[in-house]
Each structure stands twice: as structure tokens, then as C-alpha cells.
Design an enzyme around this catalytic site. Structure first.
Site, PDB file in Angstrom:
ATOM      1  N   LYS A  65       0.834  -1.208   0.000  1.00 52.77           N
ATOM      2  CA  LYS A  65       0.000   0.000   0.000  1.00 52.77           C
ATOM      3  C   LYS A  65       0.873   1.265   0.000  1.00 52.77           C
ATOM      4  O   LYS A  65       2.096   1.188   0.214  1.00 52.77           O
ATOM      5  CB  LYS A  65      -0.911  -0.032   1.231  1.00 52.77           C
ATOM      6  CG  LYS A  65      -1.868  -1.230   1.254  1.00 52.77           C
ATOM      7  CD  LYS A  65      -2.790  -1.129   2.461  1.00 52.77           C
ATOM      8  CE  LYS A  65      -3.664  -2.357   2.597  1.00 52.77           C
ATOM      9  NZ  LYS A  65      -4.668  -2.197   3.677  1.00 52.77           N
TER      10      LYS A  65
ATOM     11  N   TYR B 178     -12.303  -3.063  -2.946  1.00 50.61           N
ATOM     12  CA  TYR B 178     -12.834  -3.068  -1.573  1.00 50.61           C
ATOM     13  C   TYR B 178     -14.358  -3.193  -1.534  1.00 50.61           C
ATOM     14  O   TYR B 178     -14.973  -2.823  -0.532  1.00 50.61           O
ATOM     15  CB  TYR B 178     -12.381  -1.796  -0.847  1.00 50.61           C
ATOM     16  CG  TYR B 178     -10.934  -1.836  -0.381  1.00 50.61           C
ATOM     17  CD1 TYR B 178     -10.451  -2.914   0.365  1.00 50.61           C
ATOM     18  CD2 TYR B 178     -10.061  -0.801  -0.665  1.00 50.61           C
ATOM     19  CE1 TYR B 178      -9.123  -2.955   0.797  1.00 50.61           C
ATOM     20  CE2 TYR B 178      -8.730  -0.830  -0.232  1.00 50.61           C
ATOM     21  CZ  TYR B 178      -8.282  -1.917   0.503  1.00 50.61           C
ATOM     22  OH  TYR B 178      -6.977  -1.957   0.940  1.00 50.61           O
TER      23      TYR B 178
ATOM     24  N   ASN C  44      -1.734  -0.284   7.178  1.00 53.64           N
ATOM     25  CA  ASN C  44      -1.158  -1.588   7.548  1.00 53.64           C
ATOM     26  C   ASN C  44      -0.281  -2.201   6.450  1.00 53.64           C
ATOM     27  O   ASN C  44      -0.113  -3.408   6.376  1.00 53.64           O
ATOM     28  CB  ASN C  44      -2.246  -2.538   8.044  1.00 53.64           C
ATOM     29  CG  ASN C  44      -3.299  -2.822   7.002  1.00 53.64           C
ATOM     30  OD1 ASN C  44      -3.183  -2.343   5.870  1.00 53.64           O
ATOM     31  ND2 ASN C  44      -4.293  -3.596   7.350  1.00 53.64           N
TER      32      ASN C  44
ATOM     33  N   HIS D 104      -1.729  -5.460   1.467  1.00 54.80           N
ATOM     34  CA  HIS D 104      -2.967  -6.237   1.359  1.00 54.80           C
ATOM     35  C   HIS D 104      -2.628  -7.627   0.835  1.00 54.80           C
ATOM     36  O   HIS D 104      -1.793  -7.780  -0.044  1.00 54.80           O
ATOM     37  CB  HIS D 104      -3.929  -5.564   0.372  1.00 54.80           C
ATOM     38  CG  HIS D 104      -5.063  -6.461  -0.019  1.00 54.80           C
ATOM     39  ND1 HIS D 104      -6.203  -6.575   0.747  1.00 54.80           N
ATOM     40  CD2 HIS D 104      -5.214  -7.328  -1.051  1.00 54.80           C
ATOM     41  CE1 HIS D 104      -7.005  -7.471   0.186  1.00 54.80           C
ATOM     42  NE2 HIS D 104      -6.431  -7.930  -0.906  1.00 54.80           N
TER      43      HIS D 104
ATOM     44  N   GLU E 141      -9.331 -11.041  -7.306  1.00 47.50           N
ATOM     45  CA  GLU E 141      -8.447  -9.880  -7.238  1.00 47.50           C
ATOM     46  C   GLU E 141      -7.387  -9.912  -8.336  1.00 47.50           C
ATOM     47  O   GLU E 141      -7.054  -8.870  -8.922  1.00 47.50           O
ATOM     48  CB  GLU E 141      -7.818  -9.804  -5.841  1.00 47.50           C
ATOM     49  CG  GLU E 141      -8.861  -9.468  -4.778  1.00 47.50           C
ATOM     50  CD  GLU E 141      -8.351  -9.469  -3.344  1.00 47.50           C
ATOM     51  OE1 GLU E 141      -9.095  -9.012  -2.460  1.00 47.50           O
ATOM     52  OE2 GLU E 141      -7.211  -9.939  -3.096  1.00 47.50           O
TER      53      GLU E 141
HETATM   54  P1  CMP Z   1      -6.824  -4.916   3.860  1.00 47.60           P
HETATM   55  O1  CMP Z   1      -6.209  -6.250   4.055  1.00 47.60           O
HETATM   56  O2  CMP Z   1      -6.354  -4.081   2.729  1.00 47.60           O
HETATM   57  O3  CMP Z   1      -8.404  -5.122   3.699  1.00 47.60           O
HETATM   58  C1  CMP Z   1      -9.351  -4.190   4.159  1.00 47.60           C
HETATM   59  C2  CMP Z   1      -8.731  -3.064   4.895  1.00 47.60           C
HETATM   60  O4  CMP Z   1      -9.618  -2.309   5.669  1.00 47.60           O
HETATM   61  C3  CMP Z   1      -7.735  -3.600   5.897  1.00 47.60           C
HETATM   62  O5  CMP Z   1      -6.625  -4.089   5.231  1.00 47.60           O
HETATM   63  C4  CMP Z   1      -7.510  -2.381   6.788  1.00 47.60           C
HETATM   64  O6  CMP Z   1      -6.483  -1.548   6.286  1.00 47.60           O
HETATM   65  C5  CMP Z   1      -8.855  -1.682   6.668  1.00 47.60           C
HETATM   66  N1  CMP Z   1      -9.617  -1.740   7.896  1.00 47.60           N
HETATM   67  C6  CMP Z   1     -10.131  -2.820   8.466  1.00 47.60           C
HETATM   68  N2  CMP Z   1     -10.793  -2.490   9.591  1.00 47.60           N
HETATM   69  C7  CMP Z   1     -10.657  -1.139   9.726  1.00 47.60           C
HETATM   70  C8  CMP Z   1     -11.107  -0.190  10.681  1.00 47.60           C
HETATM   71  N3  CMP Z   1     -11.827  -0.565  11.740  1.00 47.60           N
HETATM   72  N4  CMP Z   1     -10.781   1.096  10.479  1.00 47.60           N
HETATM   73  C9  CMP Z   1     -10.067   1.473   9.397  1.00 47.60           C
HETATM   74  N5  CMP Z   1      -9.620   0.609   8.451  1.00 47.60           N
HETATM   75  C10 CMP Z   1      -9.910  -0.673   8.617  1.00 47.60           C
END
Ligand code: CMP
Length: 143
Positions: free
Chosen positions: A9, A49, A112, A115, A126
């Protein structure tokens, strides 16, 4: 052979963690099948998403993933979907185990770093969303 979709990301790119993150999948022994450095369009982000469309953080997710370049990848290997999720660590970096990518480098759930597809069927969806067939390179590593 099983394949998964991974995307470093914008925070992973901004923090200079691209090499470190790719190294972890290479040294584990998985095979790189596709890789591109790209800006994500709003349309692609919303499709990617889509399962989170009703969540309160959906708009923020789309805004963040489109905020800067990402590294989109396909990796191949036996059990790669589940194994990559382990290497990545739990969604919230605050609770990810040390030794995982998120556990070692992150503290924010919205930032984070990477993905990874959560299941084989998700990976297929995906990969088809992010890559054209002719961008996938089939090859056999000689180990
Ligand atoms: P990702 O694996 O990209 O898939 C969905 C994303 O949503 C996840 O990583 C997080 O970055 C994001 N995400 C999940 N829960 C929350 C939350 N409570 N607040 C903000 N972002 C979230």
C-alpha cells in the site's frame, strides 16, 4: 498451482519498505508471477474493496489506497494464500505478531502496509481485477 494477490500500500512505498516486503516472500520460496508499480484509480479501489462498501471506513480506505503509488503483485506456490496471510500478520498491526510484516513495521489499522487475498476464491477475483492475463508470467524456478 495456487496464486495470491498482494499489494504494497502507499504507506509501504512511502516508508521505503518495498524491498524488505518483497524479500520476505522471495526468501520464503514463493514464486513471483506478476509485479507492477502503479497509481490506483478510484474505480479500481472501489471494486477491490467492494465487500467493505457498507463499512464506515470504506471512503477512507478508497482515499488512502488511491493516495500514492502501490506495488501490485501475484505470487505462486503451494498454500501461498494462507501462508502469505501469516507472513503479513493480523489486520491490526498493534496485535500482529512480531516477525510478521505488520507486526514488525506498523501500528495503524488504516496504514497496515500490505494487502493479501484472504481466500483462494478472493485471490482469483483480485488477480483478474488487477492484472490482464498477458501480465502474468508462468515460469519454473530451478531450485
Ligand atoms: P486490507 O487487508 O487491505 O483489507 C481491508 C482493509 O480495511 C484492511 O486491510 C484495513 O487496512 C482496513 N480496515 C479494516 N478495519 C478497519 C477499521 N476498523 N478502520 C479502518 N480501516 C480498517
Amino acid at each position: 498451482m495456487e496464486r495470491t494477490f498482494l499489494a504494497i500500500k502507499p504507506d509501504g512505498v512511502q516508508r521505503g519498505l518495498v524491498g524488505e516486503i518483497i524479500r520476505r516472500f522471495e526468501t520464503k520460496g514463493f514464486t513471483l508471477v506478476a509485479l507492477k508499480f502503479m497509481k490506483v484509480s478510484k474505480e479500481l479501489a472501489e471494486q477491490h474493496y467492494d465487500v467493505h462498501r457498507e463499512r464506515p471506513f470504506f471512503a477512507g480506505l478508497v482515499e488512502f489506497i488511491t493516495s500514492g503509488p502501490v506495488v501490485a503483485m501475484v505470487w505462486e506456490g503451494e498454500g501461498v494464500v494462507a501462508s502469505a496471510r501469516k507472513i503479513i500478520g493480523a489486520t491490526n498491526p498493534l496485535t500482529s505478531e512480531p516477525g510478521t510484516i505488520r507486526g514488525d513495521f506498523g501500528i495503524s489499522i488504516g496504514r497496515n502496509l500490505i494487502h493479501g487475498s484472504d481466500a483462494i476464491e478472493t485471490a482469483q477475483r483480485e488477480i483478474a481485477l488487477w492484472f490482464k492475463d498477458d501480465e502474468l508470467v508462468s515460469w519454473q524456478p530451478h531450485l
